[in-house]
Design a protein around this motif. Structure first.
Motif, PDB file in Angstrom:
ATOM      1  N   GLN A 295      23.715 -13.601  -2.515  1.00 36.55           N
ATOM      2  CA  GLN A 295      25.689 -13.735  -3.853  1.00 36.55           C
ATOM      3  C   GLN A 295      26.475 -14.065  -3.085  1.00 36.55           C
ATOM      4  O   GLN A 295      26.852 -13.279  -2.413  1.00 36.55           O
ATOM      5  N   LYS A 296      26.943 -15.351  -3.719  1.00 39.08           N
ATOM      6  CA  LYS A 296      28.625 -16.034  -3.048  1.00 39.08           C
ATOM      7  C   LYS A 296      29.693 -14.612  -3.599  1.00 39.08           C
ATOM      8  O   LYS A 296      30.508 -15.177  -2.863  1.00 39.08           O
ATOM      9  N   GLU A 297      29.218 -14.106  -4.200  1.00 40.28           N
ATOM     10  CA  GLU A 297      30.502 -13.118  -4.806  1.00 40.28           C
ATOM     11  C   GLU A 297      31.179 -12.094  -3.938  1.00 40.28           C
ATOM     12  O   GLU A 297      31.714 -10.684  -3.952  1.00 40.28           O
ATOM     13  N   THR A 298      29.326 -11.965  -2.693  1.00 37.51           N
ATOM     14  CA  THR A 298      29.513 -10.214  -1.936  1.00 37.51           C
ATOM     15  C   THR A 298      30.441 -10.808  -0.827  1.00 37.51           C
ATOM     16  O   THR A 298      30.271 -11.833  -0.093  1.00 37.51           O
ATOM     17  N   HIS A 299      31.424 -10.022  -0.528  1.00 40.29           N
ATOM     18  CA  HIS A 299      32.038  -9.750   0.469  1.00 40.29           C
ATOM     19  C   HIS A 299      30.916  -8.835   1.649  1.00 40.29           C
ATOM     20  O   HIS A 299      31.652  -9.452   2.793  1.00 40.29           O
ATOM     21  N   ILE A 300      30.635  -7.984   1.375  1.00 42.60           N
ATOM     22  CA  ILE A 300      29.910  -7.107   2.468  1.00 42.60           C
ATOM     23  C   ILE A 300      28.842  -6.757   2.243  1.00 42.60           C
ATOM     24  O   ILE A 300      28.389  -6.018   1.187  1.00 42.60           O
ATOM     25  N   GLY A 301      28.071  -6.608   2.895  1.00 45.36           N
ATOM     26  CA  GLY A 301      26.576  -6.682   3.012  1.00 45.36           C
ATOM     27  C   GLY A 301      26.078  -5.449   3.438  1.00 45.36           C
ATOM     28  O   GLY A 301      26.759  -4.762   4.170  1.00 45.36           O
ATOM     29  N   PRO A 302      24.761  -5.072   3.647  1.00 47.01           N
ATOM     30  CA  PRO A 302      24.293  -4.069   4.546  1.00 47.01           C
ATOM     31  C   PRO A 302      24.724  -3.613   5.596  1.00 47.01           C
ATOM     32  O   PRO A 302      24.411  -4.576   6.301  1.00 47.01           O
ATOM     33  N   ILE A 303      24.790  -2.479   6.073  1.00 44.23           N
ATOM     34  CA  ILE A 303      24.558  -2.324   7.418  1.00 44.23           C
ATOM     35  C   ILE A 303      22.911  -2.550   7.917  1.00 44.23           C
ATOM     36  O   ILE A 303      22.275  -2.579   7.386  1.00 44.23           O
ATOM     37  N   ALA A 304      23.015  -3.824   9.640  1.00 44.40           N
ATOM     38  CA  ALA A 304      21.989  -4.468   9.814  1.00 44.40           C
ATOM     39  C   ALA A 304      20.678  -3.320   9.523  1.00 44.40           C
ATOM     40  O   ALA A 304      19.327  -3.470   9.151  1.00 44.40           O
ATOM     41  N   ARG A 305      20.754  -1.758   9.835  1.00 42.41           N
ATOM     42  CA  ARG A 305      19.448  -1.092   9.946  1.00 42.41           C
ATOM     43  C   ARG A 305      20.061   0.129   9.113  1.00 42.41           C
ATOM     44  O   ARG A 305      21.283   1.077   9.694  1.00 42.41           O
ATOM     45  N   ALA A 306      18.820   1.160   9.152  1.00 44.10           N
ATOM     46  CA  ALA A 306      19.892   3.016   8.409  1.00 44.10           C
ATOM     47  C   ALA A 306      19.490   3.422   9.990  1.00 44.10           C
ATOM     48  O   ALA A 306      20.554   4.271   9.647  1.00 44.10           O
ATOM     49  N   GLU A 307      19.307   3.370  10.952  1.00 41.28           N
ATOM     50  CA  GLU A 307      20.063   4.328  12.032  1.00 41.28           C
ATOM     51  C   GLU A 307      21.110   4.208  11.949  1.00 41.28           C
ATOM     52  O   GLU A 307      22.049   4.864  12.579  1.00 41.28           O
ATOM     53  N   LEU A 308      21.471   2.214  12.126  1.00 38.33           N
ATOM     54  CA  LEU A 308      23.202   2.309  12.767  1.00 38.33           C
ATOM     55  C   LEU A 308      23.668   2.917  11.806  1.00 38.33           C
ATOM     56  O   LEU A 308      24.894   3.320  11.850  1.00 38.33           O
ATOM     57  N   ARG A 309      23.509   2.956  10.329  1.00 32.38           N
ATOM     58  CA  ARG A 309      24.221   3.389   8.574  1.00 32.38           C
ATOM     59  C   ARG A 309      24.456   4.825   8.908  1.00 32.38           C
ATOM     60  O   ARG A 309      26.254   5.087   9.130  1.00 32.38           O
ATOM     61  N   ASP A 310      23.426   5.494   9.661  1.00 31.79           N
ATOM     62  CA  ASP A 310      23.344   6.613   9.893  1.00 31.79           C
ATOM     63  C   ASP A 310      24.612   7.394  10.941  1.00 31.79           C
ATOM     64  O   ASP A 310      25.185   8.230  10.289  1.00 31.79           O
ATOM     65  N   HIS A 311      24.168   6.409  12.183  1.00 30.33           N
ATOM     66  CA  HIS A 311      25.479   7.052  12.876  1.00 30.33           C
ATOM     67  C   HIS A 311      26.509   6.738  12.922  1.00 30.33           C
ATOM     68  O   HIS A 311      27.446   6.802  12.905  1.00 30.33           O
ATOM     69  N   LEU A 312      26.930   5.345  12.607  1.00 32.37           N
ATOM     70  CA  LEU A 312      28.624   5.442  11.839  1.00 32.37           C
ATOM     71  C   LEU A 312      28.772   6.762  10.320  1.00 32.37           C
ATOM     72  O   LEU A 312      29.769   6.742  10.437  1.00 32.37           O
ATOM     73  N   HIS A 313      28.205   6.580   9.802  1.00 30.06           N
ATOM     74  CA  HIS A 313      28.666   7.788   8.505  1.00 30.06           C
ATOM     75  C   HIS A 313      28.648   8.842   9.892  1.00 30.06           C
ATOM     76  O   HIS A 313      29.485   9.616   9.345  1.00 30.06           O
ATOM     77  N   ASP A 314      28.204   9.109  10.900  1.00 33.97           N
ATOM     78  CA  ASP A 314      28.088  10.516  11.076  1.00 33.97           C
ATOM     79  C   ASP A 314      28.945  10.525  12.754  1.00 33.97           C
ATOM     80  O   ASP A 314      30.344  11.369  12.574  1.00 33.97           O
ATOM     81  N   GLN A 315      30.261   8.835  12.659  1.00 36.05           N
ATOM     82  CA  GLN A 315      30.801   9.093  13.405  1.00 36.05           C
ATOM     83  C   GLN A 315      32.751   9.318  11.939  1.00 36.05           C
ATOM     84  O   GLN A 315      34.208   9.610  12.565  1.00 36.05           O
ATOM     85  N   VAL A 316      32.493   8.609  10.829  1.00 35.29           N
ATOM     86  CA  VAL A 316      33.280   8.694  10.229  1.00 35.29           C
ATOM     87  C   VAL A 316      33.332  10.159   9.862  1.00 35.29           C
ATOM     88  O   VAL A 316      34.224  11.116   9.560  1.00 35.29           O
ATOM     89  N   THR A 317      32.491  10.887   9.631  1.00 37.08           N
ATOM     90  CA  THR A 317      32.892  12.466   9.378  1.00 37.08           C
ATOM     91  C   THR A 317      32.722  13.473  10.257  1.00 37.08           C
ATOM     92  O   THR A 317      34.254  13.938   9.802  1.00 37.08           O
ATOM     93  N   ARG A 318      32.509  13.168  11.504  1.00 38.74           N
ATOM     94  CA  ARG A 318      33.252  13.644  13.064  1.00 38.74           C
ATOM     95  C   ARG A 318      35.213  12.971  12.687  1.00 38.74           C
ATOM     96  O   ARG A 318      35.885  14.505  12.946  1.00 38.74           O
TER      97      ARG A 318
END
Length: 453
Positions: A295-318
């Motif tokens: 959708q053209k109204e979307t600014h931010i899509g998903p992280i490319a892979r689930a494991e990359l999202r999990d790693h990012l969340h771990d960095q935020v949590t830490r």
């Protein structure tokens, strides 16, 4: 069979097989054969082919854009922009390669002496998933215009993009074997680097993987260009235009869902304007829409892979555990796809993961600094040295740019790659340059000629 998963839905969108030994041998042989003809063409002839490739990319822009959105989640408006940037990159080198590689006369004890720039052979480009068209163009456009042939080893998560790029060359009538793409594993990639038909290597990706590629290439005495990770600092001083800084830094940090090596990952704000900056940035980020990348109204899509999202969340949590304040985001959403919310961390400690590690996702990390000296001390206290930006009075910024330990600096602007200008990092962000006149000279033989009477 290997599955390609749409990160917005979690569904399999295509299946493919890795390039086997027989096909790999065929592609290497094709490139070697094509090189003998391709190198003999004039700059004008090679340039005409590149212009046709640009036209082919534009003609099928919707197809190419949809593939990026489907395979790695890039919002469709960004994907269309990437196709156009790739087409423009082809045209830039078609128009300027001859000038960039013009022989250089150098007076000596000879009747005449000069340096001429000759192709090397076949260049292997090893590419990531986050900008599958533009990062490919950064390799093939200068290398091909210099007279080399090119094989692109794309990331296994974007096989459709890889195939479509090769098809664009076929549609443009480029001779068979001049540009080929493939998807293969690490062992086959190493074998390609070591093969005598590969003359040079260009790698874009993680620092860890880049060090392995560099070691293999060095063991074979082959030149390599490495564009690796980054933890780019952005310094905002008290005399900056805060509205402009906030707007541009938000774009820099969150483009491609924050999955960019040259994103502004550490924002260092002078204390006297820190509170004001954070307020403005919070308001700006609140308007970003995370969602369906088609959708053209979307600014931010998903992280490319689930494991990359999990790693990012771990960095935020830490980082939060280390004392960072989470102003927004920071929580894993429910539902399908590997989405992550727009996240703003403030008062980030120097030892927090958001400052000591590369964060690849929609996470902004902000910290106050006492003055310009502290800002540069923190900015340069990193293993990376890819890009940097500074926001202040223009001439002051120009004078301060040299204090950054990075390959490129933007003064009151976004750090970006531009086909007219060289880009590339120092320290653990890599070596060598891509783009501009410097980039095209990475994969040529600077041959010195001494002519007597």
């Amino acid at each position: 069979m290997i599955d390609t998963i749409n990160p917005a839905t979690g569904e399999v969108v295509r299946q493919y097989e890795l390039c086997d030994a027989a096909l790999l041998e065929e592609k290497l042989d094709n490139a070697a054969r094509a090189y003998q003809h391709w190198r003999s063409l004039s700059f004008a002839q090679r340039g005409e082919y590149l212009r046709k490739v640009a036209a082919a990319l534009r003609a099928d822009s919707e197809k190419h854009s949809a593939l990026m959105t489907e395979e790695m989640g890039k919002p469709i408006t960004e994907a269309r922009g990437e196709v156009e940037k790739s087409a423009s990159g082809c045209e830039h080198y078609a128009n300027h390669a001859e000038q960039y590689l013009a022989p250089q006369e150098i007076p000596s004890d000879a009747k005449r002496s000069w340096v001429q720039f000759l192709p090397l052979g076949t260049v292997l480009g090893i590419l990531p998933w986050n900008s599958p068209y533009w990062l490919a163009t950064r390799v093939f456009a200068p290398a091909l215009m210099a007279g080399n042939t090119v094989i692109l080893k794309h990331d296994p998560h974007v096989p459709g993009c890889a195939a479509a790029i090769e098809q664009a060359f076929a549609d443009a009538g480029v001779p068979h074997g001049v540009l080929q793409t493939l998807i293969t594993d690490h062992n086959s990639t190493e074998a390609m680097i070591r093969d005598q038909r590969i003359s040079a290597v260009s790698f874009t990706g993680s620092t860890a993987a880049g060090s392995k590629v560099a070691a293999i290439a060095a063991s074979e005495i082959k030149p390599a260009v490495l564009e690796l990770g980054g933890s780019d600092p952005a310094i905002v001083l008290a005399d900056a235009d805060l509205d402009k800084a906030v707007d541009v830094l938000a774009t820099s940090r969150f483009i491609c869902a924050g999955q960019s090596c040259i994103a502004a990952k550490r924002m260092l704000i002078e204390e006297s304007v820190y509170t004001q900056f954070v307020e403005k940035l919070t308001q700006r980020l609140a308007n970003l829409r995370v969602g369906d990348p088609t959708q053209k109204e979307t600014h931010i899509g998903p992280i490319a892979r689930a494991e990359l999202r999990d790693h990012l969340h771990d960095q935020v949590t830490r980082s939060m555990a280390s004392g960072a304040n989470c102003v927004m985001g920071g929580k894993l959403p429910e539902g399908p796809g590997s989405f992550y919310p727009v996240t703003l961390l403030t008062d980030v400690p120097l030892d927090a993961a958001a400052f000591t590690e590369e964060t690849f996702g929609p996470v902004a990390a902000v910290r106050a600094v006492a003055d310009v000296d502290e800002a540069f001390a923190i900015a340069n206290d990193t293993a990376y040295g890819l890009g940097a930006s500074i926001w202040t009075e223009s001439e002051r910024g120009a004078q301060l740019a040299a204090r950054f330990e990075s390959g490129q600096v933007a003064v009151n602007g976004i750090v970006k790659s531009d086909p007219r200008l060289p880009s590339g990092g120092i320290k653990r962000s890599g070596y060598g340059k891509e783009l501009g006149p410097h980039g095209i000279r990475e994969f040529v033989n600077a041959q010195q000629v001494w002519q007597g009477e």
